[in-house]
Design an enzyme around this catalytic site. Structure first.
Site, PDB file in Angstrom:
ATOM      1  N   CYS A  55      28.946 -10.344  30.530  1.00  0.00           N
ATOM      2  CA  CYS A  55      29.062  -9.971  32.133  1.00  0.00           C
ATOM      3  C   CYS A  55      29.331 -11.645  32.541  1.00  0.00           C
ATOM      4  CB  CYS A  55      28.422  -8.586  31.910  1.00  0.00           C
ATOM      5  SG  CYS A  55      28.046  -6.960  30.998  1.00  0.00           S
ATOM      6  N   ARG A 138      34.248  -2.587  28.697  1.00  0.00           N
ATOM      7  CA  ARG A 138      34.465  -3.520  29.281  1.00  0.00           C
ATOM      8  C   ARG A 138      36.061  -2.596  29.437  1.00  0.00           C
ATOM      9  NH1 ARG A 138      31.201  -7.692  29.226  1.00  0.00           N
ATOM     10  NH2 ARG A 138      29.703  -7.853  27.858  1.00  0.00           N
TER      11      ARG A 138
HETATM   12  C1  BEZ Z   1      26.811  -9.233  27.604  1.00  0.00           C
HETATM   13  O1  BEZ Z   1      26.060  -9.937  27.144  1.00  0.00           O
HETATM   14  O2  BEZ Z   1      27.281  -8.588  28.561  1.00  0.00           O
HETATM   15  C2  BEZ Z   1      26.104  -7.767  26.689  1.00  0.00           C
HETATM   16  C3  BEZ Z   1      26.095  -7.857  25.010  1.00  0.00           C
HETATM   17  C4  BEZ Z   1      26.212  -6.601  24.302  1.00  0.00           C
HETATM   18  C5  BEZ Z   1      25.754  -4.800  25.122  1.00  0.00           C
HETATM   19  C6  BEZ Z   1      25.631  -5.044  26.498  1.00  0.00           C
HETATM   20  C7  BEZ Z   1      26.288  -6.295  27.234  1.00  0.00           C
END
Ligand code: BEZ
Length: 246
Positions: A55, A138
């Site tokens: 994110c 997402r």
């Molecule tokens: C992230 O790195 O944004 C992420 C990765 C796995 C689950 C939730 C967020």
């Protein structure tokens, strides 16, 4: 509507639907959606959580491209199931501490919605329990200036979005509206565009006889025409003309 467990079921919005309305707190103040954005294209996107690496990479990329989207009359709005103070702390950390792919001191100026109650995430079908029941996937909703959903893309938690593609979708949708055409696979400004299929045997014959100037017909149902890149950029991106030197 309820399912057999008496749980509330909210239908997922679809392409062509009016964007569900909501009021929310954001990092840029309160918003009333989509009313506050009439006349603009909006990319409304969700991310799983603040202070997570994928994110963070996405927010830095989006913030760096914000100006480019603004030139295409497009407002970015993010959302996660986190509170406002978490959002503020995360955006401050991004600006103060994180460097990624040459981006640093990145100021996220577009609104990030607090959705701790999941009100908005549920309305937009951003929760996919098979992936996570506490974090939004997402999701990306492309909403036009009249508040209609025009495209939707979903990615899982582990996969960062491709921002060239998000931008290409905005330009292609606006091109389709401005010039009443469709855009073929991998289209980008300057490539040929597709005109509407022949609606009668007469038109099909005319096209295949080569009687319509400017058309390249692979068959009666598949005709393309040139669309100048500058025309697309002028109309869609309202490109500022280079000043003419005297
Ligand atoms: C992230 O790195 O944004 C992420 C990765 C796995 C689950 C939730 C967020």
């Amino acid at each position: 509507m309820e399912n057999i467990l008496n749980e509330e079921v909210i239908p997922m919005p679809r392409i062509g639907d009016k964007a569900p309305e909501f009021k929310a707190k954001t990092t840029q103040g309160d918003i009333n959606f989509p009313a506050d954005y009439q006349g603009k294209w909006v990319i409304l996107f969700s991310h799983p959580a603040d202070f997570t690496p994928v994110c963070t990479s996405e927010f830095m990329t989006f913030a760096t491209l914000e100006e480019k989207f603004a030139k295409a009359n497009t407002q970015l709005i993010g959302l996660s199931i986190d509170g406002l103070y978490s959002h503020i702390a995360w955006l401050r950390t991004i600006k103060d501490k994180i460097e990624f792919k040459g981006m640093k001191n990145v100021d996220v100026k577009f609104p990030l919605i607090e959705d701790i109650t999941m009100n908005v995430a549920k309305k937009y079908g951003m929760i996919m329990p098979g992936e996570s029941s506490t974090q939004a996937v997402r999701a990306v909703f492309f909403i036009d200036p009249k508040g209609t959903i025009r495209a939707i893309i979903y990615y899982p938690l582990s996969l960062g979005r491709n921002f060239d593609e998000l931008y290409r979708v905005i330009v292609a949708l606006q091109t389709a509206d401005e010039f009443a055409v469709a855009t073929p696979a991998d289209w980008k400004p300057g490539d040929d565009v597709i005109i509407s299929p022949a609606g009668s045997c007469g038109v099909a014959k005319e096209r295949m006889d080569g009687n319509v100037e400017g058309l390249d017909c692979k068959d009666w149902f598949f005709c393309t025409k040139k669309l100048d890149k500058d025309m697309v950029l002028d109309k869609v991106l309202k490109k500022e003309k280079e000043p003419v030197l005297a």
